[in-house]
Design a protein around this motif. Structure first.
Motif, PDB file in Angstrom:
ATOM      1  N   HIS A  45       0.806  -1.216   0.000  1.00 14.79           N
ATOM      2  CA  HIS A  45       0.000   0.000   0.000  1.00 14.79           C
ATOM      3  C   HIS A  45       0.842   1.270   0.000  1.00 14.79           C
ATOM      4  CE1 HIS A  45      -3.487  -2.537   0.882  1.00 14.79           C
ATOM      5  NE2 HIS A  45      -2.741  -3.144   1.801  1.00 14.79           N
ATOM      6  N   ARG A  46       2.009   1.182   0.571  1.00 14.32           N
ATOM      7  CA  ARG A  46       2.911   2.327   0.579  1.00 14.32           C
ATOM      8  C   ARG A  46       4.341   1.812   0.616  1.00 14.32           C
ATOM      9  NH1 ARG A  46       0.735   5.026   4.393  1.00 14.32           N
ATOM     10  NH2 ARG A  46       2.156   4.661   6.158  1.00 14.32           N
ATOM     11  N   TYR A  47       5.208   2.489  -0.125  1.00 16.97           N
ATOM     12  CA  TYR A  47       6.598   2.047  -0.234  1.00 16.97           C
ATOM     13  C   TYR A  47       7.456   3.298  -0.382  1.00 16.97           C
ATOM     14  CZ  TYR A  47      10.534  -0.796  -2.085  1.00 16.97           C
ATOM     15  OH  TYR A  47      11.753  -1.414  -2.286  1.00 16.97           O
ATOM     16  N   GLU A  48       8.401   3.471   0.531  1.00 19.57           N
ATOM     17  CA  GLU A  48       9.242   4.662   0.508  1.00 19.57           C
ATOM     18  C   GLU A  48      10.658   4.299   0.922  1.00 19.57           C
ATOM     19  OE1 GLU A  48       7.064   7.164   3.112  1.00 19.57           O
ATOM     20  OE2 GLU A  48       7.560   6.043   4.925  1.00 19.57           O
ATOM     21  N   LEU A  49      11.592   5.208   0.639  1.00 19.67           N
ATOM     22  CA  LEU A  49      13.011   4.989   0.917  1.00 19.67           C
ATOM     23  C   LEU A  49      13.530   6.135   1.783  1.00 19.67           C
ATOM     24  CD1 LEU A  49      14.106   4.009  -2.718  1.00 19.67           C
ATOM     25  CD2 LEU A  49      13.500   2.455  -0.842  1.00 19.67           C
ATOM     26  N   PRO A  50      13.352   6.053   3.098  1.00 21.07           N
ATOM     27  CA  PRO A  50      13.820   7.136   3.978  1.00 21.07           C
ATOM     28  C   PRO A  50      15.335   7.268   3.949  1.00 21.07           C
ATOM     29  CG  PRO A  50      12.321   5.616   5.124  1.00 21.07           C
ATOM     30  CD  PRO A  50      12.701   4.966   3.848  1.00 21.07           C
ATOM     31  N   GLY A  51      15.811   8.481   4.117  1.00 18.90           N
ATOM     32  CA  GLY A  51      17.251   8.716   4.195  1.00 18.90           C
ATOM     33  C   GLY A  51      17.860   8.061   5.417  1.00 18.90           C
ATOM     34  N   ALA A  52      19.156   7.751   5.355  1.00 25.48           N
ATOM     35  CA  ALA A  52      19.831   7.049   6.447  1.00 25.48           C
ATOM     36  C   ALA A  52      20.379   7.989   7.505  1.00 25.48           C
ATOM     37  CB  ALA A  52      20.966   6.195   5.893  1.00 25.48           C
ATOM     38  N   GLU A  53      20.285   9.293   7.297  1.00 21.13           N
ATOM     39  CA  GLU A  53      20.726  10.301   8.264  1.00 21.13           C
ATOM     40  C   GLU A  53      22.191  10.115   8.669  1.00 21.13           C
ATOM     41  OE1 GLU A  53      17.981  10.526  11.506  1.00 21.13           O
ATOM     42  OE2 GLU A  53      16.236  10.812  10.202  1.00 21.13           O
ATOM     43  N   GLY A  54      23.013   9.713   7.712  1.00 18.60           N
ATOM     44  CA  GLY A  54      24.439   9.563   7.960  1.00 18.60           C
ATOM     45  C   GLY A  54      24.842   8.315   8.714  1.00 18.60           C
ATOM     46  N   LEU A  55      23.904   7.433   9.008  1.00 21.79           N
ATOM     47  CA  LEU A  55      24.205   6.232   9.801  1.00 21.79           C
ATOM     48  C   LEU A  55      24.634   5.050   8.939  1.00 21.79           C
ATOM     49  CD1 LEU A  55      21.180   6.475  12.253  1.00 21.79           C
ATOM     50  CD2 LEU A  55      23.570   7.020  12.765  1.00 21.79           C
ATOM     51  N   SER A  56      24.390   5.104   7.643  1.00 18.64           N
ATOM     52  CA  SER A  56      24.667   3.976   6.761  1.00 18.64           C
ATOM     53  C   SER A  56      24.848   4.494   5.342  1.00 18.64           C
ATOM     54  CB  SER A  56      23.515   2.959   6.817  1.00 18.64           C
ATOM     55  OG  SER A  56      23.686   1.933   5.848  1.00 18.64           O
ATOM     56  N   ASP A  57      25.446   3.665   4.491  1.00 17.96           N
ATOM     57  CA  ASP A  57      25.543   4.015   3.083  1.00 17.96           C
ATOM     58  C   ASP A  57      24.366   3.436   2.286  1.00 17.96           C
ATOM     59  OD1 ASP A  57      26.254   1.383   3.305  1.00 17.96           O
ATOM     60  OD2 ASP A  57      28.124   1.540   2.174  1.00 17.96           O
ATOM     61  N   HIS A  58      23.328   3.011   3.006  1.00 19.68           N
ATOM     62  CA  HIS A  58      22.101   2.527   2.375  1.00 19.68           C
ATOM     63  C   HIS A  58      20.901   3.302   2.921  1.00 19.68           C
ATOM     64  CE1 HIS A  58      23.519  -1.406   0.583  1.00 19.68           C
ATOM     65  NE2 HIS A  58      24.551  -1.076   1.338  1.00 19.68           N
ATOM     66  N   ARG A  59      20.003   3.673   2.030  1.00 18.41           N
ATOM     67  CA  ARG A  59      18.696   4.122   2.491  1.00 18.41           C
ATOM     68  C   ARG A  59      17.928   2.933   3.051  1.00 18.41           C
ATOM     69  NH1 ARG A  59      15.969   8.738   0.969  1.00 18.41           N
ATOM     70  NH2 ARG A  59      17.193  10.288  -0.177  1.00 18.41           N
ATOM     71  N   ALA A  60      17.032   3.197   3.966  1.00 24.15           N
ATOM     72  CA  ALA A  60      16.131   2.149   4.449  1.00 24.15           C
ATOM     73  C   ALA A  60      14.986   1.971   3.451  1.00 24.15           C
ATOM     74  CB  ALA A  60      15.590   2.514   5.824  1.00 24.15           C
ATOM     75  N   GLN A  61      14.311   0.843   3.563  1.00 23.63           N
ATOM     76  CA  GLN A  61      13.069   0.615   2.840  1.00 23.63           C
ATOM     77  C   GLN A  61      11.946   0.521   3.873  1.00 23.63           C
ATOM     78  OE1 GLN A  61      13.459  -2.155  -0.806  1.00 23.63           O
ATOM     79  NE2 GLN A  61      14.899  -3.019   0.658  1.00 23.63           N
ATOM     80  N   ARG A  62      10.893   1.266   3.660  1.00 27.09           N
ATOM     81  CA  ARG A  62       9.761   1.251   4.593  1.00 27.09           C
ATOM     82  C   ARG A  62       8.493   1.052   3.781  1.00 27.09           C
ATOM     83  NH1 ARG A  62       6.012   4.611   7.270  1.00 27.09           N
ATOM     84  NH2 ARG A  62       5.812   4.150   9.518  1.00 27.09           N
ATOM     85  N   MET A  63       7.691   0.059   4.130  1.00 23.38           N
ATOM     86  CA  MET A  63       6.510  -0.256   3.353  1.00 23.38           C
ATOM     87  C   MET A  63       5.359  -0.663   4.265  1.00 23.38           C
ATOM     88  SD  MET A  63       9.408  -2.123   2.646  1.00 23.38           S
ATOM     89  CE  MET A  63      10.167  -3.635   3.216  1.00 23.38           C
ATOM     90  N   VAL A  64       4.171  -0.385   3.812  1.00 20.58           N
ATOM     91  CA  VAL A  64       2.946  -0.831   4.468  1.00 20.58           C
ATOM     92  C   VAL A  64       2.349  -1.911   3.590  1.00 20.58           C
ATOM     93  CG1 VAL A  64       0.648  -0.192   5.266  1.00 20.58           C
ATOM     94  CG2 VAL A  64       2.562   1.408   5.540  1.00 20.58           C
ATOM     95  N   VAL A  65       2.155  -3.101   4.160  1.00 14.21           N
ATOM     96  CA  VAL A  65       1.664  -4.246   3.388  1.00 14.21           C
ATOM     97  C   VAL A  65       0.493  -4.890   4.114  1.00 14.21           C
ATOM     98  CG1 VAL A  65       3.984  -4.665   2.477  1.00 14.21           C
ATOM     99  CG2 VAL A  65       3.206  -5.931   4.490  1.00 14.21           C
ATOM    100  N   SER A  66      -0.257  -5.664   3.369  1.00 16.51           N
ATOM    101  CA  SER A  66      -1.326  -6.478   3.951  1.00 16.51           C
ATOM    102  C   SER A  66      -1.381  -7.797   3.210  1.00 16.51           C
ATOM    103  CB  SER A  66      -2.678  -5.756   3.867  1.00 16.51           C
ATOM    104  OG  SER A  66      -3.065  -5.590   2.511  1.00 16.51           O
ATOM    105  N   VAL A  67      -2.018  -8.775   3.816  1.00 16.66           N
ATOM    106  CA  VAL A  67      -2.112 -10.120   3.241  1.00 16.66           C
ATOM    107  C   VAL A  67      -3.567 -10.430   2.968  1.00 16.66           C
ATOM    108  CG1 VAL A  67      -1.585 -12.555   3.564  1.00 16.66           C
ATOM    109  CG2 VAL A  67      -0.063 -10.814   4.523  1.00 16.66           C
ATOM    110  N   SER A  68      -3.841 -10.873   1.760  1.00 15.19           N
ATOM    111  CA  SER A  68      -5.219 -11.222   1.399  1.00 15.19           C
ATOM    112  C   SER A  68      -5.412 -12.730   1.427  1.00 15.19           C
ATOM    113  CB  SER A  68      -5.525 -10.684   0.005  1.00 15.19           C
ATOM    114  OG  SER A  68      -4.628 -11.188  -0.949  1.00 15.19           O
TER     115      SER A  68
END
Length: 407
Positions: free
Chosen positions: A384-407
């Motif tokens: 339902h939602r998928y975004e890539l928040p910044g790592a705020e200098g803590l890592s060389d990777h952005r995080a992945q954040r998603m809202v999911v559901s199971v049908s």
């Protein structure tokens, strides 16, 4: 018969058909210029044909041979940028500009899937989440909370847990749950070896920071879940590794999962449904460019086999898994790399749910280069939602954040 009648008869008589030229001659007439080409035309045509041949070779070889692996490290956006730049100068090839433009458009279409551009962002909107939606966060922590870039590598980031809380997830899929031994020198100036890995135990901290969460760990992967964990196991690579790579390095004999596991499967009871979460960090692709050297070729071949083994371990486990699946993490694979074809057809790439036209997760300082972190799910899982928040200098990777559901 009068002279006028004879002339009329000759005019009305049918013209005999010209003999049909062989196909080779017709092809030469299509390609051969009617006049001598200038140097600008020759350069544009040569560059356009050369790039077309490169794209065709890439589509055939990528993910199929270790000899092509170093070439896959090129920035994915070049698959669109190069034909776009050549289209700008294509009018200089006046005698054949239409043919060159057609060739470049076809080349751009062929390379579009390797460019990393999320075309679906122009038209796709994920469905809204209902009451059964849960939030999942996947992140390569880059050696947990260790600030390894300092001189001694003994500083730790106080913002680390604050960042995890900011992600506000029901399920966390975290990788690089280890420290690096900085006593061996600057890790950026040397190749990663097993003796650089330091096993850590942060379970007490995690339970303090995330009370009520359940924890599962294997190798460098760790999963936190607000929902009950029904079971977990690391996916062993050794069945797919060649014999010379099956032996655990001496430095990791006390922590074998640090070598044999690159993906952690955790079965979680999500509102009465068992969902399998795969927390992955596949080893880096070969960085050896000197393919004329036998030693470099051997290293590239060895690392390619390990990466393929990790993909095959995921594929085999997912194929035998009857539960809904969420696979997220650092696949160390750019959009230009064809090895992702080893993932099972059951899994769906959820890139279209991102709003970014060019999603990039790999960071070099402040520069966002390209994407190497991915989200795949089985068809029963809706994103339902998928975004890539910044790592705020803590890592060389952005995080992945998603809202999911199971049908």
């Amino acid at each position: 018969m009068r002279d006028g009648d004879a002339v009329t008869e000759r005019r009305l008589s049918p013209t005999p058909p010209l003999p049909e030229r062989p196909w080779a001659e017709r092809a030469r007439r299509f390609i051969r210029p009617r006049r001598r080409w200038c140097w600008g035309t020759k350069l544009v045509v040569t560059a356009s044909v050369a790039w077309l041949l490169f794209v065709l070779c890439h589509l055939l070889a990528s993910g199929r041979t270790s000899l092509w692996a170093p070439i896959e490290l090129i920035p994915p956006l070049l698959f669109l940028a190069v034909p776009a730049l050549l289209l700008v100068v294509a009018p200089l090839a006046r005698p054949v500009r239409r043919r060159v433009i057609s060739l470049l458009v076809a080349t751009a279409v062929l390379g579009a899937g390797s460019s990393g551009v999320n075309y679906a962002a122009l038209w796709y909107t994920p469905p809204p989440a209902g009451p059964g939606g849960i939030t999942v966060a996947a992140w390569n922590t880059e050696f947990w909370d260790q600030d390894w870039r300092t001189a001694e590598g003994d500083r730790y980031s106080p913002e680390f847990y604050a960042y995890l809380h900011k992600l506000d997830a029901d399920v966390y899929l975290l990788t690089e749950y280890l420290y690096v031994d900085t006593r061996a020198g600057d890790m950026r100036a040397q190749r990663w070896t097993a003796d650089l890995a330091l096993r850590i135990d942060k379970l007490a901290e995690l339970r303090r920071e995330f009370p009520g969460y359940h924890v599962a760990a294997s190798g460098e992967q760790i999963t936190l879940s607000r929902f009950p964990i029904l079971g977990h196991r690391g996916l062993d690579l050794r069945p797919w590794l060649p014999p010379d790579q099956k032996e655990i390095p001496e430095a990791l004999r006390g922590w074998p999962e640090g070598y044999t596991v690159e993906t952690l499967r955790t079965d979680i009871d999500v509102n009465g449904t068992t969902v399998s979460f795969y927390d992955a960090q596949i080893s880096q692709p070969p960085l050896e460019w000197r393919l004329y050297d036998a030693g470099s070729r051997d290293v590239a071949f060895s690392r390619t086999l390990r990466r393929e083994a990790s993909y095959r371990a995921i594929g085999a486990d997912v194929a035998a898994n009857p539960h809904p699946v969420v696979l997220a993490g650092d696949l160390n694979t750019s959009p230009a790399m064809g090895v992702r074809r080893l993932l099972p057809e059951r899994l769906i790439d959820r890139t279209p749910a991102l709003s970014s036209l060019y999603p990039a997760t790999y960071l070099a300082g402040t520069a966002e280069l390209w994407r190497i972190d991915w989200l795949y799910t089985s068809p029963e899982v809706t994103v339902h939602r998928y975004e890539l928040p910044g790592a705020e200098g803590l890592s060389d990777h952005r995080a992945q954040r998603m809202v999911v559901s199971v049908s």
